[in-house]
Design an enzyme around this catalytic site. Structure first.
Site, PDB file in Angstrom:
ATOM      1  CB  SER A 168      -0.861   0.001   1.268  1.00 29.32           C
ATOM      2  OG  SER A 168      -1.428   1.277   1.479  1.00 29.32           O
ATOM      3  CE1 TYR A 181      -4.644  -2.124   4.931  1.00 25.29           C
ATOM      4  CE2 TYR A 181      -3.578  -0.007   4.591  1.00 25.29           C
ATOM      5  CZ  TYR A 181      -4.174  -1.145   4.081  1.00 25.29           C
ATOM      6  OH  TYR A 181      -4.282  -1.312   2.717  1.00 25.29           O
TER       7      TYR A 181
HETATM    8  P1  NAD Z   1     -11.458  -6.104  -0.301  1.00 23.45           P
HETATM    9  O1  NAD Z   1     -12.039  -5.992   1.066  1.00 23.45           O
HETATM   10  O2  NAD Z   1     -12.327  -5.851  -1.476  1.00 23.45           O
HETATM   11  O3  NAD Z   1     -10.790  -7.529  -0.494  1.00 23.45           O
HETATM   12  C1  NAD Z   1     -10.029  -8.142   0.507  1.00 23.45           C
HETATM   13  C2  NAD Z   1      -9.959  -9.622   0.220  1.00 23.45           C
HETATM   14  O4  NAD Z   1      -9.171 -10.256   1.242  1.00 23.45           O
HETATM   15  C3  NAD Z   1     -11.332 -10.278   0.244  1.00 23.45           C
HETATM   16  O5  NAD Z   1     -11.408 -11.228  -0.802  1.00 23.45           O
HETATM   17  C4  NAD Z   1     -11.335 -10.974   1.591  1.00 23.45           C
HETATM   18  O6  NAD Z   1     -12.194 -12.104   1.602  1.00 23.45           O
HETATM   19  C5  NAD Z   1      -9.888 -11.392   1.699  1.00 23.45           C
HETATM   20  N1  NAD Z   1      -9.499 -11.761   3.058  1.00 23.45           N
HETATM   21  C6  NAD Z   1      -9.668 -11.061   4.195  1.00 23.45           C
HETATM   22  N2  NAD Z   1      -9.220 -11.781   5.241  1.00 23.45           N
HETATM   23  C7  NAD Z   1      -8.746 -12.953   4.728  1.00 23.45           C
HETATM   24  C8  NAD Z   1      -8.151 -14.099   5.296  1.00 23.45           C
HETATM   25  N3  NAD Z   1      -7.958 -14.204   6.619  1.00 23.45           N
HETATM   26  N4  NAD Z   1      -7.774 -15.104   4.470  1.00 23.45           N
HETATM   27  C9  NAD Z   1      -7.987 -15.031   3.136  1.00 23.45           C
HETATM   28  N5  NAD Z   1      -8.547 -13.963   2.548  1.00 23.45           N
HETATM   29  C10 NAD Z   1      -8.925 -12.943   3.346  1.00 23.45           C
HETATM   30  O7  NAD Z   1     -10.216  -5.104  -0.289  1.00 23.45           O
HETATM   31  P2  NAD Z   1      -9.197  -4.647  -1.437  1.00 23.45           P
HETATM   32  O8  NAD Z   1      -9.230  -3.188  -1.470  1.00 23.45           O
HETATM   33  O9  NAD Z   1      -9.422  -5.420  -2.673  1.00 23.45           O
HETATM   34  O10 NAD Z   1      -7.803  -5.063  -0.765  1.00 23.45           O
HETATM   35  C11 NAD Z   1      -6.926  -6.040  -1.308  1.00 23.45           C
HETATM   36  C12 NAD Z   1      -5.510  -5.727  -0.884  1.00 23.45           C
HETATM   37  O11 NAD Z   1      -5.120  -4.462  -1.437  1.00 23.45           O
HETATM   38  C13 NAD Z   1      -5.307  -5.599   0.632  1.00 23.45           C
HETATM   39  O12 NAD Z   1      -4.066  -6.174   0.996  1.00 23.45           O
HETATM   40  C14 NAD Z   1      -5.282  -4.109   0.840  1.00 23.45           C
HETATM   41  O13 NAD Z   1      -4.566  -3.739   2.002  1.00 23.45           O
HETATM   42  C15 NAD Z   1      -4.590  -3.656  -0.424  1.00 23.45           C
HETATM   43  N6  NAD Z   1      -4.789  -2.241  -0.749  1.00 23.45           N
HETATM   44  C16 NAD Z   1      -6.029  -1.768  -1.104  1.00 23.45           C
HETATM   45  C17 NAD Z   1      -6.153  -0.419  -1.410  1.00 23.45           C
HETATM   46  C18 NAD Z   1      -7.455   0.189  -1.853  1.00 23.45           C
HETATM   47  O14 NAD Z   1      -7.528   1.415  -2.016  1.00 23.45           O
HETATM   48  N7  NAD Z   1      -8.510  -0.591  -2.084  1.00 23.45           N
HETATM   49  C19 NAD Z   1      -5.053   0.433  -1.324  1.00 23.45           C
HETATM   50  C20 NAD Z   1      -3.828  -0.088  -0.940  1.00 23.45           C
HETATM   51  C21 NAD Z   1      -3.707  -1.429  -0.651  1.00 23.45           C
END
Ligand code: NAD
Length: 283
Positions: A168, A181
């Site tokens: 991130s 986080y």
């Molecule tokens: P999201 O909530 O849409 O998806 C998260 C996914 O992780 C889901 O499929 C959920 O079921 C899965 N998950 C959660 N706990 C789990 C576990 N214990 N075991 C297996 N799977 C698990 O969120 P997202 O935005 O798609 O996030 C995905 C990644 O991207 C994360 O690591 C997040 O920190 C990172 N990220 C997202 C953003 C953003 O702006 N959306 C920015 C920076 C980083």
């Protein structure tokens, strides 16, 4: 800058994904939502067979599998908590039994448990560190074991394996109210770089993607009203929110031989969020 909320229409350009991963075997954690879903689909479009890991939401996982099969690749939904050593080991055993091996791991699963620091519970801290950081360790360890056992198969890829860690912008930008986080993402930076240094001689490439603000369920409140979207845009010089496909295209490139000499790098895909936009008009 146009700060209208583009709720229904993707803000990302519709650029084709080429077949750079034909026959490769990929596992994407947290692949039934948001970025992970987008990455899984793009890997399938690029020709990879994909294991769709998830922890809850059978229907959403099965829908991703159906979409992947529509591209003519193999796909498998596998429910496992990435913070559980036993469940991760079982998931890799199942993948290797069914697909034969693994070539690409996308360590994507992650969540937030936000709290003011003084009120943060140990459970909130441990949940975020356990899934976001320890989960990446557990999955990367299983993948590395298989990459080392199998070695390079030149007909498949120049590398013995590729790992992409979803980090991130908060591996760089401190984030008040989200200490757990931001700590997990700072940890991913060092996990990724230390592992990349350790396994590069075995021709395993480990890299990270640091997304900025991507439109997914994790951050709905940051983009689902015009006011929130306008406020978000003050942090994004490029003037639009990111979409999962923006991250997915970067993941396809990092997983492919197109990026063969890229080792231990974090690719920021953030519309310029880490350019300190607050300084654009002085400072
Ligand atoms: P999201 O909530 O849409 O998806 C998260 C996914 O992780 C889901 O499929 C959920 O079921 C899965 N998950 C959660 N706990 C789990 C576990 N214990 N075991 C297996 N799977 C698990 O969120 P997202 O935005 O798609 O996030 C995905 C990644 O991207 C994360 O690591 C997040 O920190 C990172 N990220 C997202 C953003 C953003 O702006 N959306 C920015 C920076 C980083």
């Amino acid at each position: 800058m146009n700060a209208t909320v583009p709720v229904l229409k993707s803000t990302a350009p519709n650029v084709p994904i080429h077949k750079t991963l034909t026959g490769q075997k990929a596992l994407v954690t947290g692949a039934n939502s948001g970025i992970g879903r987008g990455v899984a689909i793009a890997l399938g479009q690029a020709g990879a067979d994909v294991v769709v890991n998830y922890v809850e939401g059978d229907d959403a996982a099965n829908a991703v599998v159906d979409e992947l099969r529509g591209f003519g690749v193999q796909a498998l939904a596998y429910k496992a908590d990435v913070s559980s050593e036993e469940q991760v080991a079982a998931m890799f055993r199942q993948m290797i039994a069914q697909f034969g091996t693994i070539d690409i791991l996308v360590n994507n699963a992650g969540l937030q448990r936000d709290s003011a620091f003084h009120a943060m519970t140990l459970a909130q801290w441990n949940t975020v560190l356990g899934i976001n950081l320890t989960g990446q360790f557990l999955c990367a360890r299983e993948a590395v074991r298989e990459f080392v056992r199998r070695g390079v198969v030149p007909a498949v890829s120049c590398a013995a394996g590729k790992i992409i860690c979803m980090s991130s912008v908060h591996q760089e930008i401190p984030w008040a109210g989200h200490a757990n986080y931001a700590t997990s993402k700072g940890g991913i930076k060092m996990l990724m770089e230390s592992l990349a240094q350790e396994v590069a001689p075995q021709r395993i490439r480990v890299n990270a993607i640091a997304p900025g603000a991507i439109r997914t369920p994790i951050n709905t409140s940051a983009w689902n009203t015009p006011e929130a979207y306008k406020q978000l845009m003050t942090l994004v010089p490029y003037g639009r929110i990111g979409e999962p496909v923006d991250i997915a295209r970067a993941a396809v490139w990092l997983a492919s031989d197109q990026s063969d000499y890229v080792v231990g790098t974090t690719l920021f895909v953030d519309g310029g969020m880490t350019l300190y936009p607050g300084f654009a008009t002085g400072g």
